[in-house]
Design an enzyme around this catalytic site. Sequence first.
Site: not given
Lengths: 392, 295
Positions: A106, A197
């Site tokens: 992530y 993101e």
Amino acid sequence: MDLVEFQGKQLFGRNGVPVPPVGAICRTVDEVVAGAEAAFADGASAVVVKAQVKTGGRGKAGGVKLASSVEEAREHGGSILGLDIKGHTVNVVYVEPASDIAEEYYLSVMHDRVSKGHLVICSKEGGVDIEEVNRTNPDAVVKRTLSPHETVAGLSRDTAMEIVTQANLPAEVLDGAADLLVALFNAYRDEDATLAEINPLIRRPDDSVIALDSKVTLDGNAAFRHDGYAEWQIPGIDADDPLEAEAKEKGIQYVKLDGQVGVLGNGAGLVMATLDVVAQNGGRAANFLDVGGGASADAMAESLGLVLKDPSVKSVFINIFGGITRGEEVANGIIEATRRLGDFPQKLVVRLDGTNAEEGRRLLEEAGHASVVAAATMQDAAAKAVELAAQA
Amino acid sequence: MSIFIDENTKVVVQGIGAQGTFHAKRNQAYGTEVVAGIHPKKGGTTWEELDLPVHATVKEAVEATGANTSMVMVPAPFTKGAILEAYEAGIETIITITEGVPVHDMTEVYDTVVRRGGVRLVGPNCPGIISPGKSNVGIIPADTTMPGNVGLVSRSGTLTYQIMHELAEAGIGISTCVGIGGDPVIGTQFLDVIEAFAADPDTHAIAFVGEIGGAEEQLAGQWIRDNIPDTPVVGYIAGFEAPEGKQMGHAGAIVKEGGEGGESAAEKKELLEGYGISVAMNPSEAAQLMIERLG
């Protein structure tokens, strides 16, 4: 302004953030088939058919599916197009050559309200809800705030390396991940994003890292230096509510809600307070609408017209505080607006307070419009509007 | 006394177009000492409507007039430059009314001007400041209030006017009202204003109006409990009915979807009440609570 996945990947790609090979943007099953055929012809072993909607949880909702043949892609296209994901209808799917995944991480860069700077988040555990990882295994999530003077020349390669190293990404991918983070930060800054993101950031079998997904939010206030974000406004992709779209075009601050009492007022705070008071009186607001400071006849007519277009609106609560724009001017604006709009079935409850409010209320009464009901306080007006909505 | 602006405030106006002139003229008529307008191409001319000089730069205006405060009303694309110019010219208090300033611009401005520069920046996207009877800088309608001892701080303009108006009708005036603005990055936070009110001998009670989004109200609440537990404090948080992920007019009024929590009105109210602060359900109730506390 939120981008859908393929737009986010376009934005990443032009800023040097590695992404999978470019796929096909499809609105019909035939286009899905053509996209899949092209990908297989190019040597892809499989393709992914992905719903392009501005909400999370697409995978769980059946909006992301792997296909190892054109036939399978056709089936998935048929099942995903038109699907409803959390109230968003899928009008467009993205057909992308599938990537081989060795590991999932992530990575994100976002504006941080608390530090008034930038926040980088990196984790070895990707492909899952990062908030959940943060709750269950906070040690696996590295958060690093950066102040603007640390990043005048962008994010330094050294800082990027520190962050990915601290997140315990494997040694083999550190260089690639650090380079990618530097590029991601530049994309975030240069494109005026408030969020960029990547979840998951994947490691491929050859140890390269790429952005398998994207979530990008652009700052609406910065549209003036990006041609109004015209390039991202593609009709039909995860369309806004039609009334919200119309309001945006007219420059009116409007949010569609799910109640029956139409609301308009002057000032964002006052309108939010109006929604609250309607709820406290047992009703629900149908919308948020800020007519702005002036509350002129033009602004009032346009705003009121928009509120009345919503078929769920059974009554309207107009909540105005007269400041610089005095009560009598506001009253004249409302009277003129109702004249221009002609006949409409809903009653308008008008609460006018502030400078010269009494004069304004007197003008409203004298005008004697059958639809207009005057009220002295917010509570009083809310109670009346809720009651009228229930009767309608 | 009062906070941030008073009878010694000398204001230059950056942005002397129709809006800037309209409001500066009102401020001047109220008694605010407006000393000059700024326009890069009109230096040396006269600002007819206010009968004041126009200077090409803030620096020149400061040297010529001793200005200590700036009201910034230039369009959003030029706001970052205008604030930095005021800061570099030695202005002590920069009040920015302009809305629509990009987040990245304000992040940079905050870092330079406030965090490292230590200068008072109020706004952007705010109605300004009024210290009744002394000075009014911005767009607050002065006739909604009068001099007194309640300090008011708010993210929303019209809600502030509503509360000032109801207090005035009950014979209660204010020391200073600070509109801190509705953007995600603002120069002066709730806590900064409340600390200043706590240090002001003429502010005996505090009313504040918060909104959904961010966590500044909580920080202020905690400080109030720890430092001024005996001061009457009344609050209201707008946006109980705002859905997650939707921006409600103000750029900063948004509850982040799937965020860490604490940004909704209900959560803020609960936290503040935990700190012993009375939180009303609507602005009129906030004014009434204040009237009761002072009655």
